[in-house]
Design a protein around this motif. Sequence first.
Motif, PDB file in Angstrom:
ATOM      1  N   GLY A 137      22.754  70.512  87.179  1.00  0.00           N
ATOM      2  CA  GLY A 137      23.096  69.743  85.944  1.00  0.00           C
ATOM      3  C   GLY A 137      24.533  69.462  86.068  1.00  0.00           C
ATOM      4  N   PHE A 138      25.294  69.511  87.189  1.00  0.00           N
ATOM      5  CA  PHE A 138      26.675  69.452  87.077  1.00  0.00           C
ATOM      6  C   PHE A 138      27.134  68.055  87.033  1.00  0.00           C
ATOM      7  CE2 PHE A 138      30.467  68.426  90.123  1.00  0.00           C
ATOM      8  CZ  PHE A 138      31.300  68.945  89.412  1.00  0.00           C
ATOM      9  N   GLY A 139      28.085  67.846  86.187  1.00  0.00           N
ATOM     10  CA  GLY A 139      28.410  66.373  85.957  1.00  0.00           C
ATOM     11  C   GLY A 139      29.972  66.279  86.258  1.00  0.00           C
ATOM     12  N   PHE A 140      30.245  64.996  86.843  1.00  0.00           N
ATOM     13  CA  PHE A 140      31.269  64.494  87.262  1.00  0.00           C
ATOM     14  C   PHE A 140      31.251  63.229  87.435  1.00  0.00           C
ATOM     15  CE2 PHE A 140      34.895  63.802  89.877  1.00  0.00           C
ATOM     16  CZ  PHE A 140      35.973  64.825  89.392  1.00  0.00           C
ATOM     17  N   ASP A 141      32.338  62.374  87.294  1.00  0.00           N
ATOM     18  CA  ASP A 141      32.317  60.673  87.076  1.00  0.00           C
ATOM     19  C   ASP A 141      31.799  60.275  88.482  1.00  0.00           C
ATOM     20  OD1 ASP A 141      33.475  61.047  84.637  1.00  0.00           O
ATOM     21  OD2 ASP A 141      35.630  60.350  85.576  1.00  0.00           O
ATOM     22  N   ASP A 142      30.868  59.374  88.185  1.00  0.00           N
ATOM     23  CA  ASP A 142      30.119  58.623  89.329  1.00  0.00           C
ATOM     24  C   ASP A 142      29.518  59.559  90.450  1.00  0.00           C
ATOM     25  OD1 ASP A 142      30.913  56.012  88.332  1.00  0.00           O
ATOM     26  OD2 ASP A 142      33.074  56.458  89.152  1.00  0.00           O
ATOM     27  N   THR A 143      29.207  60.634  90.007  1.00  0.00           N
ATOM     28  CA  THR A 143      28.330  61.710  90.857  1.00  0.00           C
ATOM     29  C   THR A 143      26.987  61.837  90.516  1.00  0.00           C
ATOM     30  OG1 THR A 143      30.637  62.771  91.240  1.00  0.00           O
ATOM     31  CG2 THR A 143      28.734  63.984  91.862  1.00  0.00           C
ATOM     32  N   VAL A 144      26.166  61.993  91.495  1.00  0.00           N
ATOM     33  CA  VAL A 144      24.719  62.344  91.228  1.00  0.00           C
ATOM     34  C   VAL A 144      24.390  63.841  92.119  1.00  0.00           C
ATOM     35  CG1 VAL A 144      22.478  61.721  91.489  1.00  0.00           C
ATOM     36  CG2 VAL A 144      24.115  60.164  90.680  1.00  0.00           C
ATOM     37  N   VAL A 145      24.139  64.533  91.605  1.00  0.00           N
ATOM     38  CA  VAL A 145      23.695  65.819  92.109  1.00  0.00           C
ATOM     39  C   VAL A 145      22.236  65.867  92.340  1.00  0.00           C
ATOM     40  CG1 VAL A 145      23.369  68.406  91.992  1.00  0.00           C
ATOM     41  CG2 VAL A 145      25.387  67.471  91.238  1.00  0.00           C
ATOM     42  N   THR A 146      21.579  65.955  93.693  1.00  0.00           N
ATOM     43  CA  THR A 146      20.398  65.736  94.136  1.00  0.00           C
ATOM     44  C   THR A 146      19.546  66.988  94.324  1.00  0.00           C
ATOM     45  OG1 THR A 146      20.736  65.467  96.302  1.00  0.00           O
ATOM     46  CG2 THR A 146      20.560  63.604  95.034  1.00  0.00           C
TER      47      THR A 146
ATOM     48  N   VAL B 206      24.481  72.928  97.376  1.00  0.00           N
ATOM     49  CA  VAL B 206      24.615  71.627  96.476  1.00  0.00           C
ATOM     50  C   VAL B 206      24.550  70.424  97.032  1.00  0.00           C
ATOM     51  CG1 VAL B 206      25.749  70.605  94.581  1.00  0.00           C
ATOM     52  CG2 VAL B 206      25.495  73.072  94.652  1.00  0.00           C
ATOM     53  N   THR B 207      23.643  69.491  96.998  1.00  0.00           N
ATOM     54  CA  THR B 207      23.780  68.027  97.585  1.00  0.00           C
ATOM     55  C   THR B 207      23.986  67.045  96.721  1.00  0.00           C
ATOM     56  OG1 THR B 207      21.206  68.085  97.270  1.00  0.00           O
ATOM     57  CG2 THR B 207      22.245  68.950  99.370  1.00  0.00           C
ATOM     58  N   GLY B 208      24.604  65.893  96.937  1.00  0.00           N
ATOM     59  CA  GLY B 208      24.618  64.865  95.922  1.00  0.00           C
ATOM     60  C   GLY B 208      25.305  63.536  96.747  1.00  0.00           C
TER      61      GLY B 208
ATOM     62  N   ALA C 115      26.977  54.916  99.444  1.00  0.00           N
ATOM     63  CA  ALA C 115      27.572  55.789  98.700  1.00  0.00           C
ATOM     64  C   ALA C 115      28.201  56.970  99.410  1.00  0.00           C
ATOM     65  CB  ALA C 115      26.274  56.393  98.117  1.00  0.00           C
ATOM     66  N   ILE C 116      28.968  57.958  98.738  1.00  0.00           N
ATOM     67  CA  ILE C 116      29.672  59.058  99.551  1.00  0.00           C
ATOM     68  C   ILE C 116      28.408  60.341  99.481  1.00  0.00           C
ATOM     69  CG2 ILE C 116      31.495  60.447 100.104  1.00  0.00           C
ATOM     70  CD1 ILE C 116      33.026  58.128  98.546  1.00  0.00           C
ATOM     71  N   GLY C 117      27.848  60.610 100.504  1.00  0.00           N
ATOM     72  CA  GLY C 117      26.999  61.513 100.533  1.00  0.00           C
ATOM     73  C   GLY C 117      27.818  62.944 100.901  1.00  0.00           C
ATOM     74  N   PHE C 118      27.351  63.904 100.162  1.00  0.00           N
ATOM     75  CA  PHE C 118      27.998  65.284 100.528  1.00  0.00           C
ATOM     76  C   PHE C 118      26.970  66.370 100.250  1.00  0.00           C
ATOM     77  CE2 PHE C 118      28.188  64.863  95.763  1.00  0.00           C
ATOM     78  CZ  PHE C 118      28.016  65.996  95.492  1.00  0.00           C
ATOM     79  N   GLU C 119      27.339  67.549 100.969  1.00  0.00           N
ATOM     80  CA  GLU C 119      26.628  68.744 100.572  1.00  0.00           C
ATOM     81  C   GLU C 119      28.109  69.629 100.423  1.00  0.00           C
ATOM     82  OE1 GLU C 119      24.188  69.820 103.737  1.00  0.00           O
ATOM     83  OE2 GLU C 119      25.355  71.543 104.419  1.00  0.00           O
TER      84      GLU C 119
ATOM     85  N   SER D 297      30.805  65.582 104.254  1.00  0.00           N
ATOM     86  CA  SER D 297      30.410  64.194 103.618  1.00  0.00           C
ATOM     87  C   SER D 297      30.014  63.600 104.798  1.00  0.00           C
ATOM     88  CB  SER D 297      31.346  63.847 102.754  1.00  0.00           C
ATOM     89  OG  SER D 297      32.602  63.198 103.448  1.00  0.00           O
ATOM     90  N   ASP D 298      29.559  62.371 104.690  1.00  0.00           N
ATOM     91  CA  ASP D 298      29.287  61.288 105.375  1.00  0.00           C
ATOM     92  C   ASP D 298      30.362  60.058 105.404  1.00  0.00           C
ATOM     93  OD1 ASP D 298      28.749  59.719 103.166  1.00  0.00           O
ATOM     94  OD2 ASP D 298      26.544  59.834 103.572  1.00  0.00           O
TER      95      ASP D 298
END
Length: 589
Positions: A74-83, A106-108, A123-127, A173-174
Motif C-alpha cells: 500500500g506504499f503511496g508515492f506520486d505517480d507510483t503503482v506498487v504491484t 517490492v515491485t512497481g 512506464a519506469i518499471g522497478f523492483e 529498474s528498466d
Amino acid sequence: MSTSAVPHPSTRPGPQRRRGTRGPRLALAGVAAAALLLAGTAPAVAGQHRDDGRPPHLTAATPGPLLECASLAGFGFDDTVVTGAALVPAGALSHGGEPIGAHCLVTGRMNERVSDVDGNSYAIGFEMRLPTEWSGRYLYQANGGIDGTVVTATGAVGGGESGLQQGMAVLSSDAGHAANQNPLFGLDPQARLDYGYQAVGTLTPMAKALVEAAYGRGPDRSYMTGGSNGGRHTMVGAARYADDYDGFLAIAPGFNLPQAAVAQIWGAQQYATVATTAADLATAFTPAEREVVAGAILRRCDRLDGLTDGMVQASDACQRAFSVDRHVPTCVGGDRDGTCLTTAQKAVVRAVFAGARTSGGEEVYSSFPYDPGLTQPGWAGWEFGASVTLDPGALGFVFSTPPADPGVLADLRGYALGLDVDAAAEAIYRAGGRYTESAMAFMTPPDPTDLGTLRDRGGKLMVIHGAADAVFSADDTADWYDALDRAERGHAERFARYFEVPGMGHVSGGPATDRYAALAALVDWVERGVAPSSLVASVNPANPVLPADWSAGRSRPLCVYPAVARYRHGDPELASSFVCAGGHGRGGH
C-alpha cells in the motif's frame, strides 16, 4: 553543448590523447591552500570534518531491522503503482555460490503514460529488495545494454560483489521502457530522456521514501553502481545527482556511449574490407591471428613491469614499445595461414586501435590500448557481432536526430556497413523538433570534469576499466581522469580514483584478475575516510580463458591510476609481491 544545432567540429568535445602520451600531474605551489578555500565555500554538513584541505568525511551508516514488508503493497508515492510486496526467505537467491539473506521484494512502476509519438505505453518499471538485516545503506543498481529489463536487484556488478549480500537496500529498474520496445523506444522523446538520465532522478526520491517506509527512517548513506551502460548511468549520476548519493562505483563506463556506437560501426566497416567471408566479419581477424598479435604484445611488454607472467601491467609503456607493423609477422605474398597478418590487415588493426575518424580525419571516439586480452571471445563479440546488431539499432533510433526509418531493422547489418559515418558523427550532437536534447546531451555527464558538488559534500567516485575492453575504451576513461585531475589542480584522487585492470574485457572476464571488493572499499572510503591505495584482485577459477599456467590463486594489486603494479620480490602469484609505483610521467600513490 547546445542542443538545438550541430556544433562546428572544432567546438565538439572529443578524445584529445593517444595512449602513451599522458601528461604529468600538475605540481602547483599553494594547491593545498587553494583546496582549503574551495572546500570552505561549501556549507558545513553535520557529522563531517575537513582535514588539510581535503573534502569532508561522511559518518558511517547505522544498521537497523526491517519493520514492514507486506504492508508496503500500500506504499503511496506520486505517480507510483506498487504491484507486489512479499518476503523472500534466506537462500532463495544466491550470488557467487553464497546465499542471500531474507529480504522484502517490492515491485512497481512509475510515470505510466501513452506516447503521443508512437502510441505505445511506457512506464519506469522497478523492483526493490530490502534486507531484513539492513546496513543502513541504499544502492541504486544501474543496468547495462539499452536497458528495458528490471534485472534482479542483487546489487551485483563486476568484481564479484553483491550489495544485497552486504545488507544494502537495492533498487533496479528498466530505465523507462520494456525490452520488447528496444530499440524503437528511441522514437519517443521522453523515453530517450528517461534512458539517458531522468529515470534515475525520478526513481531516487521514491526509493528513499520506500526505504523509510520499510525501516522507519531513510538511508544513512546512498550509493550507485553499474557496469557498461550502468557505468555510464553511474558517471552521469556523479555529475547530475551528487546531492542524492554519497558514493559512485562505475565499471567499464560508456560515458561517451553515442560516440562509441559510431566508432563500433566504423570499425565494422574497416574489418569488412579484409574479411575473407562477406557474411562473417570475424574472418577479418581470426582467433589464431589475434593470438599472434597477443603473443607479440607480450614479447614486447610483459617484462616491462619486472615480471614475465602473461600480463601487461605497464600499459602506457607498452603502447610506446609495441607496433603492429614492426612486431607482428607479415604474411609473405599475402597468404593467410594464422601465423601472420597481411599488410592490409595490419592497416585495419592499426586504424581501429588508433580510434575511429571521419573522412576528414576528425576523431569520433578514443583510441584503444593494445592488450593481450584481445584473444578472448568477448572481444570478438563486440568487434564483429554487436557492431552490426546492437550498435546500429541504438545509434539509429536512440542516439540520432532525427531517428532512422524503422525499415532499417530488416537489415541492421546492411545499415551498419553502409552507414555514412560522417553524418552519424554529426547526428549524435543534433537536436531539433520534439527531440529537445541531443544524444551527447542526454547520455553523457553534462561536464565530466566538474564534480564539485560530489567533492564538496564528501562524496566519492571509483571507476574501474579493463584494458582489453573492446567497446568502451580504457583510454577514454584515462583521458577523462587526466582532465579531471587537471581541473582539480592535481588533487582529483582526494575524491575520485581510477583503476585499470590488465587483460580484462568488457566489465569482467579475459586473462585477468577480475575479482575485487570495490564496493566494500567505496563504503570504507565514504564512511571511514579510508582511501583505497589499491585493490587486491584475484582470478575467477571458473573463467574459461585463463591461461593454463596461471595459478588458480593468482592475485594482483589494481593500482590507483597512473601507478603501475611492479614486481618487487616473493611469490609471483601473489599481490603482496607487487608494489604500486610510478606511471608515465607521474609518481606513485
